[in-house]
Write a protein that holds these residues in place. Sequence first.
Motif, PDB file in Angstrom:
ATOM      1  N   ASN A  80      41.888  24.139  42.723  1.00 28.17           N
ATOM      2  CA  ASN A  80      40.779  24.491  43.612  1.00 28.17           C
ATOM      3  C   ASN A  80      41.236  25.422  44.723  1.00 28.17           C
ATOM      4  O   ASN A  80      42.231  25.149  45.396  1.00 28.17           O
ATOM      5  N   GLY A  81      40.528  26.531  44.915  1.00 26.80           N
ATOM      6  CA  GLY A  81      40.808  27.442  46.011  1.00 26.80           C
ATOM      7  C   GLY A  81      42.027  28.319  45.825  1.00 26.80           C
ATOM      8  O   GLY A  81      42.298  29.171  46.663  1.00 26.80           O
ATOM      9  N   GLU A  82      42.785  28.142  44.766  1.00 28.67           N
ATOM     10  CA  GLU A  82      43.978  28.960  44.541  1.00 28.67           C
ATOM     11  C   GLU A  82      43.614  30.298  43.915  1.00 28.67           C
ATOM     12  O   GLU A  82      42.608  30.429  43.221  1.00 28.67           O
ATOM     13  N   SER A  83      44.478  31.285  44.167  1.00 31.26           N
ATOM     14  CA  SER A  83      44.330  32.586  43.526  1.00 31.26           C
ATOM     15  C   SER A  83      45.705  33.075  43.106  1.00 31.26           C
ATOM     16  O   SER A  83      46.730  32.601  43.616  1.00 31.26           O
ATOM     17  N   TYR A  84      45.707  34.016  42.176  1.00 28.71           N
ATOM     18  CA  TYR A  84      46.958  34.625  41.734  1.00 28.71           C
ATOM     19  C   TYR A  84      46.700  36.090  41.432  1.00 28.71           C
ATOM     20  O   TYR A  84      45.706  36.436  40.793  1.00 28.71           O
ATOM     21  N   THR A  85      47.604  36.934  41.909  1.00 27.54           N
ATOM     22  CA  THR A  85      47.554  38.362  41.617  1.00 27.54           C
ATOM     23  C   THR A  85      48.829  38.750  40.892  1.00 27.54           C
ATOM     24  O   THR A  85      49.918  38.389  41.311  1.00 27.54           O
ATOM     25  N   GLY A  86      48.667  39.466  39.795  1.00 27.86           N
ATOM     26  CA  GLY A  86      49.819  39.942  39.030  1.00 27.86           C
ATOM     27  C   GLY A  86      49.582  41.359  38.556  1.00 27.86           C
ATOM     28  O   GLY A  86      48.437  41.789  38.377  1.00 27.86           O
ATOM     29  N   GLU A  87      50.661  42.089  38.374  1.00 26.84           N
ATOM     30  CA  GLU A  87      50.575  43.455  37.865  1.00 26.84           C
ATOM     31  C   GLU A  87      50.539  43.412  36.343  1.00 26.84           C
ATOM     32  O   GLU A  87      51.522  43.701  35.681  1.00 26.84           O
ATOM     33  N   PHE A  88      49.395  43.021  35.826  1.00 29.29           N
ATOM     34  CA  PHE A  88      49.194  42.871  34.392  1.00 29.29           C
ATOM     35  C   PHE A  88      48.524  44.112  33.836  1.00 29.29           C
ATOM     36  O   PHE A  88      47.508  44.555  34.358  1.00 29.29           O
ATOM     37  N   ARG A  89      49.065  44.660  32.757  1.00 27.49           N
ATOM     38  CA  ARG A  89      48.450  45.786  32.049  1.00 27.49           C
ATOM     39  C   ARG A  89      47.733  45.220  30.832  1.00 27.49           C
ATOM     40  O   ARG A  89      48.331  45.018  29.775  1.00 27.49           O
TER      41      ARG A  89
END
Length: 107
Positions: free
Chosen positions: A53-62
């Motif tokens: 809940n409330g978490e996010s993740y950012t990744g440099e995914f192609r």
Amino acid sequence: SIVVSNSSVTEVEFPTITKFVTVINEHSGSSAKLRVGFSSAGIVGTNYFILDNGESYTGEFRVSSIFIVGDSTSTTASVIAGLTMIETNNLPNNWSGSTSIYTAGIG
């Protein structure tokens, strides 16, 4: 916002290959974990990651798409992506693992 079921996988397709992807589990309240993966087989198998809940993740995914599903209950998610100018047909299998991603013109 995307309402995400725990009984069917949601594919989020992008118009071009991404430079980065951010996934946010917007659910607040009781636990409603969100599975995130790069193929429909992976997300129902063992190749995914979980956002609480409330978490996010950012990744440099192609990638040309991502797959999301509620881990044990439905939840709500948001997906933000930075896009490149690379057409999605240049990444034909979106990391499915079923065939080689290296085709003519790539690599």
